[in-house]
Design an enzyme around this catalytic site. Structure first.
Site, mmCIF file in Angstrom:
data_model
loop_
_atom_site.group_PDB
_atom_site.id
_atom_site.type_symbol
_atom_site.label_atom_id
_atom_site.label_comp_id
_atom_site.label_asym_id
_atom_site.label_seq_id
_atom_site.Cartn_x
_atom_site.Cartn_y
_atom_site.Cartn_z
ATOM 1 N N ASN A 53 0.873 -1.167 0.000
ATOM 2 C CA ASN A 53 0.000 0.000 0.000
ATOM 3 C C ASN A 53 0.916 1.224 0.000
ATOM 4 O OD1 ASN A 53 -1.793 2.054 0.487
ATOM 5 N ND2 ASN A 53 -2.177 1.497 2.629
ATOM 6 N N TRP A 54 0.979 1.870 -1.143
ATOM 7 C CA TRP A 54 1.941 2.977 -1.266
ATOM 8 C C TRP A 54 1.444 4.278 -0.661
ATOM 9 C CZ3 TRP A 54 4.270 2.475 -6.934
ATOM 10 C CH2 TRP A 54 5.140 1.381 -6.953
ATOM 11 N N LYS A 55 0.173 4.335 -0.278
ATOM 12 C CA LYS A 55 -0.376 5.570 0.297
ATOM 13 C C LYS A 55 -0.057 6.755 -0.640
ATOM 14 C CE LYS A 55 0.186 3.308 4.682
ATOM 15 N NZ LYS A 55 0.329 3.403 6.121
ATOM 16 N N HIS A 99 -9.215 1.741 4.803
ATOM 17 C CA HIS A 99 -7.918 1.851 5.471
ATOM 18 C C HIS A 99 -8.049 2.800 6.665
ATOM 19 C CE1 HIS A 99 -3.766 2.895 6.313
ATOM 20 N NE2 HIS A 99 -3.473 1.723 5.776
ATOM 21 N N GLU A 140 -6.333 5.107 7.738
ATOM 22 C CA GLU A 140 -6.068 6.533 7.490
ATOM 23 C C GLU A 140 -7.299 7.219 6.881
ATOM 24 O OE1 GLU A 140 -2.409 5.819 5.420
ATOM 25 O OE2 GLU A 140 -1.506 5.216 7.318
ATOM 26 N N GLU A 177 -5.373 -4.580 10.598
ATOM 27 C CA GLU A 177 -4.296 -3.613 10.811
ATOM 28 C C GLU A 177 -4.572 -2.816 12.077
ATOM 29 O OE1 GLU A 177 -2.187 -2.651 6.844
ATOM 30 O OE2 GLU A 177 -3.848 -1.274 7.070
ATOM 31 N N GLY A 227 2.789 2.293 10.613
ATOM 32 C CA GLY A 227 3.797 3.335 10.424
ATOM 33 C C GLY A 227 4.516 3.733 11.709
ATOM 34 N N SER A 235 3.537 -2.056 10.272
ATOM 35 C CA SER A 235 4.978 -2.171 10.493
ATOM 36 C C SER A 235 5.556 -3.536 10.121
ATOM 37 C CB SER A 235 5.333 -1.807 11.943
ATOM 38 O OG SER A 235 4.984 -0.454 12.207
ATOM 39 N N GLY A 282 3.003 -1.074 4.099
ATOM 40 C CA GLY A 282 3.155 0.307 3.659
ATOM 41 C C GLY A 282 4.607 0.616 3.356
ATOM 42 N N GLY A 283 5.291 1.216 4.327
ATOM 43 C CA GLY A 283 6.666 1.702 4.162
ATOM 44 C C GLY A 283 7.617 0.743 3.467
#
Ligand code: PGA
Length: 253
Positions: A10-12, A98, A100, A170, A176, A216, A237-238
């Site tokens: 998930n590149w956000k 998600h 966010e 999640e 993150g 994470s 993500g990251g």
């Protein structure tokens, strides 16, 4: 029943179109897809709307997913993108709910349900995210939260359509933050989600559904999750932004 594994990035709001194209060509030149296939791992990436078409047209062997979609076919919904618009460029997957979106844009379980149903109606895949906040975790009400998110988010869906749903657990406190949940927590909650899915639908749907852990996940810890019987993959993500670490995730599964 043996389920495939899914590694989804998930590149956000990261990676420009140019960076997306570079990522795609590095993947195509590497053995990443082959390595994943040999481990029974499906790969997917969710870039920004702007990069969807570039990724779809240029990457091979990786599913391309949106990070959200609208439930309506078209209309006065500024900034939104419909399922038909995604399908037009060959994108048949979307993340929904998600944390966010829930946190910053007041996404509710109810609106998630409308979006999921729009995706399923178009025979697309919905990757539905659920998870408790830090406060809810500390209050010990994780399972209550998960129960209502899953129950409301997946209401009024047939068993047939449910086969296109993937759930990602999640915990918000782990996204993150570098504070990943233990594999025991991930297994416990993913197993609990499977039991809710069985109650809503049936045993067959529950045993086939892919349930991911996210928060994470790094090359150093992915293996711990993927060895849990009810964790079928990871939403990352990251660590999915660069080919090198995406590759390392596959290697360490
Ligand atoms: P993270 O994000 O891997 O950077 O924690 C996960 C996610 O939000 O899906």
């Amino acid at each position: 029943m043996s389920r495939k594994k899914l590694l989804m990035g998930n590149w956000k709001m990261n990676n420009t179109v140019e960076e997306t194209l570079q990522f795609a060509s590095k993947v195509n030149e590497s053995s990443l897809v082959k390595d994943a296939e040999s481990k029974g791992v499906i790969l997917a990436i969710a870039p920004t709307y702007l990069s969807l078409q570039a990724l779809k047209q240029n990457i091979k062997g990786v599913y391309v997913s949106a990070q959200d979609c609208h439930y309506a076919k078209s209309g006065a919904y500024t900034s939104s993108v419909s399922v038909d618009m995604l399908k037009e460029i060959g994108v048949n997957w979307s993340i929904i709910g998600h944390s966010e979106k829930r946190q910053y844009e007041a996404e509710s379980d109810f609106s998630c349900n409308r979006k999921i149903r729009a995706l399923l109606k178009a025979s697309c895949k919905a990757v539905y995210c659920v998870g408790e906040s830090l406060k809810e975790y500390e209050e010990g009400i994780t399972k209550d939260i998960i129960l209502s998110q899953v129950t409301v988010g997946l209401q009024n869906i047939s068993c047939e359509d449910a086969k296109n749903i993937i759930i990602a657990y999640e915990p918000v406190w782990s996204i993150g933050t570098g504070k990943n949940a233990s594999s025991e927590i991930a297994q416990d909650i993913c197993c609990y989600i499977r039991s809710i899915v069985e109650k809503i639908f049936n045993k067959e749907v529950a045993s086939e559904m892919l349930i991911l852990y996210g928060g994470s996940v790094k090359p150093e810890n992915i293996h711990n999750y993927l060895t849990c019987p009810d964790v079928d993959g990871a939403l990352v993500g990251g660590a999915s932004l660069k080919v090198e670490s995406f590759k390392a995730l596959v290697e360490n599964i």
